[in-house]
Scaffold this active site. Structure first.
Site: not given
Ligand code: ARG
Length: 407
Positions: A17, A97
């Site tokens: 990606d 993040r």
């Molecule tokens: N739902 C989780 C959050 O918002 C994980 C998000 C990322 N996970 C993934 N498998 N892309 O923190």
């Protein structure tokens, strides 16, 4: 779409990606792209990411080991609050993040880029977390979110685009990927596709780093975790750095099937989503931290922390790590940890991490006060009588009224 961009820093994993995003950015914006790949302990080789970036013509490739920073400055501060979102989620993706975005901003400033870009999709929380962090740290930097901008709408179109642009597509990526994964030192999260229907039991192959508790060793394993100022500092008496300590706890937890969670959560964007999380080390750490707090924190302090925790968790989940209210709550939480030190003994056994002993040089636990045997006289049993009487006064008054009214 902002077209007058001169240089972009892309959060690049080396996967299909983000490789496509890289190509798309070069084509769409006709400018230099710098890649940033964070080693967050996701357990993947990162050299292939360098090779791929080189192949795609990137001159400035940044691969940074941020594991210690991640655990020391993000995971540990969060664990001081015993943070869980909606009662269960240990926020493994959410807490990574702001760190990634912080580095994107730093590199953008270093190389004079006017934009950063990320591969988060348009329905998830991660786009919000990245972009709120950029807003907080350097509002002059623009954000390009290809998943919200380009015309690629499906996996098939993505693969087509890759093939047209000589981006190698691994054979296992040709079909639909069975689910989406995000991994780092704190957790592995899986969601989407086979996991989308919460009525369907998650297939066994979803789990990446923990054994099924049913298959875990039949003998328990006992470990001791040492704490200072609310942070874990040692394992079985050996001092370890934050990342190494978490790594070791992950191994232990994974082996004993600790930290699996199948959860339906409320996303910031409004929809519910189902995810499978594996947080082996974090689950042990949470239990141990509560264990050491149980003897070192005063009741008032402990209960206040528990009251603010859901709010603090929501701020992290929603991407507000760099908001003033998160920092204010952090100051309160950190202040509470001054005397949170000592050792906790944890027993790992078939999916559970149970606290079986705790000791601290700064303990508030008083055997003398609590003992069923005769104490030293700091506590007078007769005081309890008055204490209960006064606390019961209004209850008695209420009960009397009820009787009078016959209700
Ligand atoms: N739902 C989780 C959050 O918002 C994980 C998000 C990322 N996970 C993934 N498998 N892309 O923190």
């Amino acid at each position: 779409m902002v077209k007058d961009i001169k240089k972009i820093v892309l959060s690049y994993s080396g996967g299909l990606d983000t490789s496509i995003i890289l190509k798309w950015l070069q084509e769409t914006y006709q400018c230099e792209v710098v890649t940033f790949t964070a080693d967050l302990g996701q357990g993947e080789e990162l050299e292939p990411a360098r090779k791929k970036a080189e192949m795609l013509g990137i001159k400035d490739i940044r691969i940074v080991d941020v594991r210690e920073e991640f655990v020391r400055d993000f995971v540990f501060p969060m664990f001081r609050a015993n943070t869980v979102y909606e009662g269960q989620y240990l926020l493994g993706s959410s807490i990574a993040r702001p760190l990634i975005a912080k580095h994107l901003v730093r590199i953008a400033q270093e190389v004079g880029a006017d934009a950063i870009s990320h591969g988060a999709t348009g329905k998830g929380n991660d786009q919000v977390r990245f972009e709120l962090t950029v807003n907080a740290l350097d509002p002059s930097i623009k954000v390009i979110a290809p998943w919200r901008e380009w015309e690629i709408l499906s996996r098939t179109q993505l693969i087509d685009y890759a093939e047209r642009n000589q981006i190698p597509v691994p054979t296992d990526k040709r079909g639909e990927a069975p689910f989406s994964i995000d991994a780092n030192l704190l957790h592995t999260s899986s969601e989407g596709r086979v996991l989308e229907d919460p009525a369907e039991i998650a297939p066994d192959y979803v789990y990446q780093r923990t054994v099924d508790p049913v298959d875990a060793p039949n003998l328990p394993e006992t470990i001791t975790i040492g704490f200072e100022k609310g942070d874990a500092v040692s394992l079985d008496g050996v001092r370890l750095s934050p990342a190494v300590l978490l790594m070791k706890l992950n191994e232990l937890g994974g082996k004993h099937g600790v930290g699996r969670l199948d959860l339906v959560e409320n996303r910031f964007l409004g929809m519910k989503s189902r995810g499978v999380y594996e947080t082996p080390g974090g689950t042990i750490l949470l239990a141990a931290h509560r264990g050491i707090e149980s003897i070192t924190l005063d009741r008032g302090a402990a209960h206040l922390k528990d009251e603010i925790m859901p709010h603090y968790a929501e701020l992290i989940y929603n991407g507000f790590w760099y908001a003033p209210e998160r920092e204010m709550l952090q100051a309160l939480i950190d202040r509470s940890q001054t005397h949170v030190e000592g050792e906790v003994t944890v027993r790992l056994y078939k999916g559970s991490a149970s606290i079986i002993a705790r000791t601290s040089p700064t303990s508030l636990y008083s055997m003398d006060l609590v003992t069923f045997e005769e104490g030293s006289g700091n506590y007078d049993h007769h005081d309890a009588e008055g204490f209960i009487k006064l606390n019961g006064l209004r209850l008695k008054t209420l009960a009397a009224r009820s009787r009078r009214l016959g209700v």
